[in-house]
Design an enzyme around this catalytic site. Structure first.
Site, PDB file in Angstrom:
ATOM      1  N   GLU A 185       0.826  -1.222   0.000  1.00  0.00           N
ATOM      2  CA  GLU A 185       0.000   0.000   0.000  1.00  0.00           C
ATOM      3  C   GLU A 185       0.855   1.264   0.000  1.00  0.00           C
ATOM      4  OE1 GLU A 185      -2.889  -0.365  -0.789  1.00  0.00           O
ATOM      5  OE2 GLU A 185      -3.268  -2.456  -0.257  1.00  0.00           O
ATOM      6  N   HIS A 227       3.543   6.250  -5.305  1.00  0.00           N
ATOM      7  CA  HIS A 227       3.219   6.453  -6.716  1.00  0.00           C
ATOM      8  C   HIS A 227       2.296   7.668  -6.842  1.00  0.00           C
ATOM      9  CE1 HIS A 227       1.841   4.341 -10.723  1.00  0.00           C
ATOM     10  NE2 HIS A 227       2.361   5.535 -10.930  1.00  0.00           N
TER      11      HIS A 227
END
Length: 600
Positions: A392, A398
């Site tokens: 996660e 990202h």
């Protein structure tokens, strides 16, 4: 004796292990004030109807307004959804969630004219807009993505009707979430000594990982026995979800639900079929792994409730949340100081809601937000939770890097690349842990865990993807998706994927009922493609060093500035080819052989 654990109330969880939603809004009242202000958005958007195709300046103004609204709505939605997910039984936040969904519907309806109007602009006129208004160039890619869908865009009035139907079309998913997270109750699981263990969707995995086989068996049978009681309800919900997908694909003039779902992410349907074909071609490796598991467990019959427990129980150890953070920070050093600093910021500043509590949404996710992402966990103090955390946080960084490096209109990445960063993090963590161990049993334990990642991510998610494809194709042929059909298909797929060395228990036929991703419209295949790409990228990062890291970080920072296949080529992987899948499964085969050698 298996340890008995209880699930705390939300109020009993220490604050430092909860996410800090004050970074979004200081109080609920502040959120309500912002929501009230946002109710003017539909009117603002509606005021541009008939104007955005008339001049470059008005078109630019509209897109800039859209960026502002995007930021405002994401802030509102993140607060409401995170509050709802931390305790789905809390009526106040059920109301918050409902309010924000209604606002989204109103906004969608108010700007339904925009796409048809943008498509109606002649090519020559649009090019003159770019020449006369250079600032509009920022939105050229966004505009091109709208216009490429020309064959699937309806009139403004028809698009408005579809937008107004959004909340209704979301009913199957909404009802599923309430039933699965709040209303569905399971009897306690009982271990071999007669002790009771609370059974929830959140606690189930820990129970079937337990070395006590009677506890695993009882948890398995009681969980799926409960789901069996509701099979017709879940079948109706899933068929409702499929029908709303079919409605949209036909209304939008797509050939299939698959084509519609993948077109939105600019992914050719061949990628989906290539995945299933490649896994079918390498099914022997999965059967080989089941044979080895049966041998190493020393059982006459291997059952579905035996799949998750470790093959090296005496090497199993408790992994606290603090242990997980330390291992992750060490493993990610290979990506450079800046990446590690961002991880530390997330760990130290309450980006993460760590532990399970009553009413909390099960599973785990990362939600992209500003000023930073949020991560929901149900941490269980084990290696699996450590890998969930690194997964996660891969999503989170990202999002963080894309938002930091791209304008608002390109700061979100599409689903197809979403699982690459998360799974690459997992691969890097695994290879870090393997590199530092000198103990034979610990290495075997880690390899066993790595093999399980291949099984559950590449094979199992592909099985899910095949189930979703086959059910939707059946519905598109006019067949009814009733409970008997869905259970029979799901059972047969398990037989095909797991092979003859395992007893495929009849209860597994109901597992499809507890997979929330079947309501995400062709989402699950991306776990498998992402895993394959991530294995390839992790190998490049480890063996090529700085050049590979530079390309990878460029990929993480690129948002959606180009199509996802091209984005992955920036990082160094070609997902038009089945080779990344074949290469990953060859690694799976070699790990099976190494585990057999270590434990043989």
């Amino acid at each position: 004796m298996a340890e008995v654990k209880t699930v705390p109330k939300r109020s009993e969880v220490p604050e430092e292990y909860t996410w800090n939603l004050c970074d979004l809004y200081e109080t609920d009242d502040k959120w309500l004030e912002a929501l009230e202000d946002a109710k003017s958005i539909p009117e603002k958007l509606a005021s541009y109807e008939g104007k955005i195709s008339q001049s470059a300046e008005t078109l630019l103004e509209y897109f800039r307004l859209d960026d502002e609204i995007t930021l405002e709505l994401k802030q509102l939605a993140n607060y409401a959804m995170r509050k709802y997910d931390q305790d789905t039984a809390e009526p106040k936040y059920q109301d918050f969630y409902s309010k924000i969904m209604m606002l989204f519907q109103d906004i969608s309806a108010s700007c339904a004219y925009a796409v048809p109007e943008i498509i109606s602009i002649p090519d020559e006129t649009l090019e003159s807009f770019y020449r006369s208004c250079p600032d509009l160039e920022l939105y050229r890619i966004s505009i091109s993505r709208i216009r490429i869908e020309k064959d699937h865009v309806l009139s403004a009035a028809e698009e408005a009707i579809l937008a107004m139907s959004q909340q209704v079309r979301g009913v199957p998913d909404d009802v599923y979430g309430t039933l699965e997270s709040t209303d569905l109750k399971f009897p306690s699981a009982v271990d071999s000594e007669g002790n009771e263990h609370p059974l929830t969707n959140g606690s189930y995995v820990a129970l079937v990982e337990n070395p006590d086989r009677e506890l695993r068996k009882d948890a398995f049978k009681k969980l799926y026995g409960t789901y069996e009681q509701f099979k017709n309800t879940f079948a109706s919900l899933y068929f409702g979800e499929v029908k709303q997908s079919m409605f949209m694909s036909r209304a939008k003039k797509y050939n299939s639900t698959l084509e519609m779902a993948l077109a939105r992410n600019e992914v050719p349907t061949s990628v989906y079929h290539n995945l299933i074909d490649a896994v079918h071609s390498n099914m022997g490796y999965m059967h080989k792994y089941m044979s080895l598991r049966k041998k190493l467990m020393g059982v006459d019959e291997l059952h579905m409730y035996d799949l998750y427990t470790t093959l090296v129980p005496d090497a199993d150890s408790k992994v606290t949340f603090e242990d997980s953070k330390r291992d992750i920070l060490d493993a990610m050093q290979v990506l450079g100081d800046d990446y590690v600093s961002m991880l530390k910021e997330g760990f130290d500043n309450r980006w993460i809601d760590v532990y399970e509590n009553e009413g909390k949404r099960s599973g785990a996710y990362s939600a992209g937000a500003r000023p930073h992402p949020y991560v929901l966990m149900n941490h269980k103090e084990n290696l699996d939770s450590e890998f969930t955390l690194v997964h996660e946080m891969g999503h989170s960084l990202h999002s963080y890097l894309s938002q930091k490096n791209q304008p608002v209109c390109y700061s979100d990445y599409v689903i197809f690349v979403a699982e690459v960063a998360s799974t690459c993090n997992e691969a890097l963590l695994m290879q870090h842990l393997l590199s530092k161990t000198t103990d034979k049993k610990e290495r075997a334990y880690l390899i066993n865990y790595f093999l399980e990642q291949f099984r559950t991510t590449l094979y199992r998610q592909t099985m899910f993807a095949e189930f979703e494809l086959l059910t939707k194709e059946a519905a598109e042929r006019g067949e009814t998706l009733n409970a008997d059909y869905l259970c029979d298909l799901y059972y047969k797929l398990n037989k095909q994927y797991y092979g003859d060395d395992i007893t495929v228990d009849p209860e597994i036929a109901f597992e499809w009922e507890r997979i929330p991703h079947f309501y995400y419209n062709y989402y699950v295949y991306q776990y498998a493609t992402g895993f394959s790409a991530a294995i390839a990228l992790s190998q490049k990062i480890i063996h090529e060093g700085e050049p590979a890291v530079k390309n990878y970080l460029k990929f993480l920072s690129s948002g959606s500035i180009t199509d996802p296949i091209s984005l992955l080529k920036i990082a160094g992987v070609d997902m038009n080819s089945p080779e990344p899948i074949n290469d990953a499964l060859r690694m799976f085969d070699s790990l099976i052989d190494e585990l057999d050698e270590l434990l043989g």
